[in-house]
Structure formats: structure tokens, C-alpha cells
Design a protein around this motif. Structure first.
Motif, PDB file in Angstrom:
ATOM      1  N   LEU A 174       0.826  -1.201   0.000  1.00  0.00           N
ATOM      2  CA  LEU A 174       0.000   0.000   0.000  1.00  0.00           C
ATOM      3  C   LEU A 174       0.865   1.257   0.000  1.00  0.00           C
ATOM      4  CD1 LEU A 174      -2.801   1.346   0.225  1.00  0.00           C
ATOM      5  CD2 LEU A 174      -2.580   1.161   2.718  1.00  0.00           C
ATOM      6  N   LEU A 175       1.923   1.267   0.792  1.00  0.00           N
ATOM      7  CA  LEU A 175       2.795   2.435   0.851  1.00  0.00           C
ATOM      8  C   LEU A 175       3.552   2.647  -0.451  1.00  0.00           C
ATOM      9  CD1 LEU A 175       4.149   2.033   4.494  1.00  0.00           C
ATOM     10  CD2 LEU A 175       2.542   3.756   3.664  1.00  0.00           C
ATOM     11  N   LEU A 176       3.774   1.562  -1.200  1.00  0.00           N
ATOM     12  CA  LEU A 176       4.364   1.699  -2.538  1.00  0.00           C
ATOM     13  C   LEU A 176       3.349   2.277  -3.517  1.00  0.00           C
ATOM     14  CD1 LEU A 176       6.419  -1.614  -2.961  1.00  0.00           C
ATOM     15  CD2 LEU A 176       7.329   0.710  -2.796  1.00  0.00           C
ATOM     16  N   ASP A 177       2.118   1.766  -3.458  1.00  0.00           N
ATOM     17  CA  ASP A 177       1.077   2.201  -4.396  1.00  0.00           C
ATOM     18  C   ASP A 177       0.539   3.591  -4.054  1.00  0.00           C
ATOM     19  OD1 ASP A 177       1.327  -0.274  -5.609  1.00  0.00           O
ATOM     20  OD2 ASP A 177      -0.393  -1.152  -4.553  1.00  0.00           O
ATOM     21  N   CYS A 178       0.475   3.891  -2.758  1.00  0.00           N
ATOM     22  CA  CYS A 178      -0.105   5.154  -2.285  1.00  0.00           C
ATOM     23  C   CYS A 178       0.853   5.790  -1.288  1.00  0.00           C
ATOM     24  CB  CYS A 178      -1.464   4.913  -1.622  1.00  0.00           C
ATOM     25  SG  CYS A 178      -2.691   4.115  -2.667  1.00  0.00           S
ATOM     26  N   PRO A 179       1.889   6.452  -1.759  1.00  0.00           N
ATOM     27  CA  PRO A 179       2.908   7.006  -0.850  1.00  0.00           C
ATOM     28  C   PRO A 179       2.318   8.056   0.091  1.00  0.00           C
ATOM     29  CG  PRO A 179       3.674   7.002  -3.139  1.00  0.00           C
ATOM     30  CD  PRO A 179       2.214   6.692  -3.175  1.00  0.00           C
ATOM     31  N   VAL A 180       2.953   8.178   1.243  1.00  0.00           N
ATOM     32  CA  VAL A 180       2.585   9.197   2.217  1.00  0.00           C
ATOM     33  C   VAL A 180       3.612  10.322   2.188  1.00  0.00           C
ATOM     34  CG1 VAL A 180       1.380   7.558   3.698  1.00  0.00           C
ATOM     35  CG2 VAL A 180       3.818   7.994   4.069  1.00  0.00           C
ATOM     36  N   GLN A 181       3.259  11.420   2.827  1.00  0.00           N
ATOM     37  CA  GLN A 181       4.179  12.552   2.898  1.00  0.00           C
ATOM     38  C   GLN A 181       5.377  12.207   3.788  1.00  0.00           C
ATOM     39  OE1 GLN A 181       4.129  15.397   1.335  1.00  0.00           O
ATOM     40  NE2 GLN A 181       2.024  15.799   0.708  1.00  0.00           N
ATOM     41  N   PRO A 182       6.556  12.758   3.505  1.00  0.00           N
ATOM     42  CA  PRO A 182       7.690  12.567   4.408  1.00  0.00           C
ATOM     43  C   PRO A 182       7.336  13.030   5.817  1.00  0.00           C
ATOM     44  CG  PRO A 182       8.411  13.585   2.350  1.00  0.00           C
ATOM     45  CD  PRO A 182       6.905  13.576   2.320  1.00  0.00           C
ATOM     46  N   GLY A 183       7.735  12.249   6.793  1.00  0.00           N
ATOM     47  CA  GLY A 183       7.453  12.605   8.177  1.00  0.00           C
ATOM     48  C   GLY A 183       6.155  12.050   8.714  1.00  0.00           C
ATOM     49  N   THR A 184       5.349  11.399   7.872  1.00  0.00           N
ATOM     50  CA  THR A 184       4.110  10.781   8.350  1.00  0.00           C
ATOM     51  C   THR A 184       4.431   9.657   9.332  1.00  0.00           C
ATOM     52  OG1 THR A 184       2.967  11.295   6.283  1.00  0.00           O
ATOM     53  CG2 THR A 184       2.019   9.556   7.644  1.00  0.00           C
ATOM     54  N   THR A 185       3.767   9.645  10.463  1.00  0.00           N
ATOM     55  CA  THR A 185       3.990   8.617  11.479  1.00  0.00           C
ATOM     56  C   THR A 185       3.291   7.324  11.063  1.00  0.00           C
ATOM     57  OG1 THR A 185       4.102  10.288  13.208  1.00  0.00           O
ATOM     58  CG2 THR A 185       3.709   8.022  13.906  1.00  0.00           C
ATOM     59  N   ILE A 186       4.011   6.212  11.117  1.00  0.00           N
ATOM     60  CA  ILE A 186       3.432   4.899  10.836  1.00  0.00           C
ATOM     61  C   ILE A 186       3.288   4.152  12.158  1.00  0.00           C
ATOM     62  CG2 ILE A 186       3.602   2.753   9.529  1.00  0.00           C
ATOM     63  CD1 ILE A 186       3.459   5.199   7.739  1.00  0.00           C
ATOM     64  N   CYS A 187       2.054   3.785  12.488  1.00  0.00           N
ATOM     65  CA  CYS A 187       1.765   3.026  13.704  1.00  0.00           C
ATOM     66  C   CYS A 187       1.246   1.640  13.332  1.00  0.00           C
ATOM     67  CB  CYS A 187       0.701   3.723  14.544  1.00  0.00           C
ATOM     68  SG  CYS A 187       1.138   5.347  15.180  1.00  0.00           S
ATOM     69  N   LEU A 188       1.720   0.627  14.036  1.00  0.00           N
ATOM     70  CA  LEU A 188       1.152  -0.714  13.902  1.00  0.00           C
ATOM     71  C   LEU A 188       0.306  -1.002  15.133  1.00  0.00           C
ATOM     72  CD1 LEU A 188       4.162  -2.800  12.523  1.00  0.00           C
ATOM     73  CD2 LEU A 188       2.353  -1.619  11.251  1.00  0.00           C
ATOM     74  N   GLN A 189      -0.907  -1.508  14.895  1.00  0.00           N
ATOM     75  CA  GLN A 189      -1.854  -1.743  15.986  1.00  0.00           C
ATOM     76  C   GLN A 189      -2.283  -3.205  15.997  1.00  0.00           C
ATOM     77  OE1 GLN A 189      -4.587   1.368  17.299  1.00  0.00           O
ATOM     78  NE2 GLN A 189      -6.232   0.041  16.590  1.00  0.00           N
ATOM     79  N   PRO A 190      -1.845  -3.977  16.991  1.00  0.00           N
ATOM     80  CA  PRO A 190      -2.241  -5.393  17.061  1.00  0.00           C
ATOM     81  C   PRO A 190      -3.759  -5.534  17.156  1.00  0.00           C
ATOM     82  CG  PRO A 190      -0.463  -4.897  18.606  1.00  0.00           C
ATOM     83  CD  PRO A 190      -0.970  -3.578  18.100  1.00  0.00           C
TER      84      PRO A 190
END
Length: 223
Positions: A174-190
Motif C-alpha cells: 500500500l505504501l508503494l502504491d499510495c505514498p505518504v508525505q515525508p514525516g508521516t507517522t506509521i503506527c502498527l496496531q495489534p
């Protein structure tokens, strides 16, 4: 603009970057995405038969499909009448980006509130430039809605639910297909506080310098 309000309450934000911050939650009715693990499935359908007064919404003692249709000015008036002291407002759902949130943002920000939206990223994000946008992208859900590139680009924070390694692979794609802005925080949520999911999320966060979101409110058993 009129918004269908399922819940309006004050609590502690339990997820993502703003974990631990006192917050006013505005939960909107309606969501077609269909996430199997959703813990607010009562907000999915919006039927005219479930329309009630805002005073009755505020008096609800348990989750229900009932909602009130309320204007931005009336939402602000209710927040002030309830005596809430938090200045952080979280607009969630349901899927809040089904609605144009700019009128609501304008009223609340003019009154001194900071806004956060929690969205699946499957609808266009219509809000103020100052709003903190949390995109929790939902990939291959039963509703058939695709995550939008413009929603990902608007994200200040991407909060991704994980249970197994394939979800990490989905996020990478998804991040390859739909890039985010530099500095965007990525959180993983179990998902559902499962031990394996939590261990996986912690390991990937350490490897990539991402952030763990543990759904603090569920551990504390609060709304």
C-alpha cells in the motif's frame, strides 16, 4: 451541513500518536467498509427509523444503531453544555469521511478545539488544513472499497491493524502504491490484543523505527 451523531462523549484517546490525551469523541453513523474485526458495527447502517433526539443519544447506556442529526453549531453547544474540558476532538465512526467535515471543523476550531479524524482512507478527506488526519487503511475488506491515494497523501498518521505477517506485506504494498508525505507517522496496531500480533507489531516497529499503538483504552476498560 447536518451530521448523524451516534455517540458524543469525553474520554482518553487510546490509540496512535495522541494516546493518553483527554479527548472528546464524536462518533458518526454510517460505514460501508465492513471490517470483520470492527468493534463499532452498530455504526454501519443508517436507517431513518433509528433517528432520535440528541438528548436521547447522550442518555444512551449501551451501544445502539440510534443516532441524532445535528448541526455544527448544535454540536458545539452540546459540548459546552456538557462541561467537557478536553480541547482535542476526535471525529470517528463509522466512517467520518463519508461526510464533508469542513463546516464542523470550522465551528470547532473557531471555538479553540484541535481536531483529529480517524478514517479508513476509502473516502475523500474533506476537512480543515489544521486537522490531524489518522488513516487506518482497510485493504481488501468485504465492502469492496479501495484505499484512496489522496487520503494516504493527506495522512499525518497511518495506523495499520495487524494480526499476521501478511498484513505487514499488505501495508508495504500500500505504501508503494499510495505514498505518504515525508514525516508521516506509521503506527502498527495489534488486532484484539492477541499476543502473537503484539509481538509481531513490536518486532517490526523496532526494525523500521515505526510506532506501536496498543489500544490503551481496551487495557484500561474505558470507552
Amino acid at each position: 451541513m447536518i451530521y448523524p451523531i451516534n455517540e458524543l462523549f469525553e474520554t482518553i484517546q487510546g490509540e496512535g500518536v495522541y494516546t493518553g490525551v483527554p479527548a472528546i469523541f464524536i462518533r458518526l453513523q454510517g460505514c460501508p467498509v465492513g471490517c470483520p474485526w470492527c468493534d463499532t458495527q452498530h455504526t454501519w447502517d443508517k436507517s431513518a427509523d433509528d433517528r432520535i433526539a440528541i438528548t436521547d443519544v447522550l442518555a444512551k447506556q449501551q451501544a445502539s444503531t440510534q443516532f441524532a442529526e445535528v448541526s455544527p453549531d448544535d454540536i458545539l453547544a452540546q459540548i459546552q453544555a456538557l462541561g467537557f474540558t478536553a480541547k482535542h476532538v476526535v471525529i470517528t465512526g463509522g466512517e467520518p469521511c463519508m461526510y464533508d467535515l469542513r463546516p464542523l471543523a470550522a465551528v470547532l476550531e473557531a471555538a479553540g478545539y484541535r481536531l483529529q479524524i480517524e478514517t479508513s482512507g476509502t473516502f475523500e478527506v474533506l476537512t480543515s488544513p489544521q486537522t490531524w488526519v489518522t488513516v487506518s487503511p482497510k485493504v481488501d475488506m468485504p465492502g469492496g472499497y479501495a484505499v484512496r491515494a489522496d487520503a494516504m497523501l493527506r495522512a499525518n498518521e497511518v495506523k495499520y491493524p495487524v494480526a499476521m505477517h501478511k498484513h505487514i506485506e499488505q501495508l508495504d504494498q500500500l505504501l508503494l502504491d499510495c505514498p505518504v508525505q515525508p514525516g508521516t507517522t506509521i503506527c502498527l496496531q495489534p488486532i484484539s490484543q492477541r499476543p502473537h500480533a503484539t509481538e509481531l507489531a513490536m518486532r517490526i516497529c523496532r526494525q523500521r523505527n515505526w510506532r506501536l499503538s496498543v489500544q490503551l483504552h481496551k487495557y484500561l476498560a474505558i470507552d
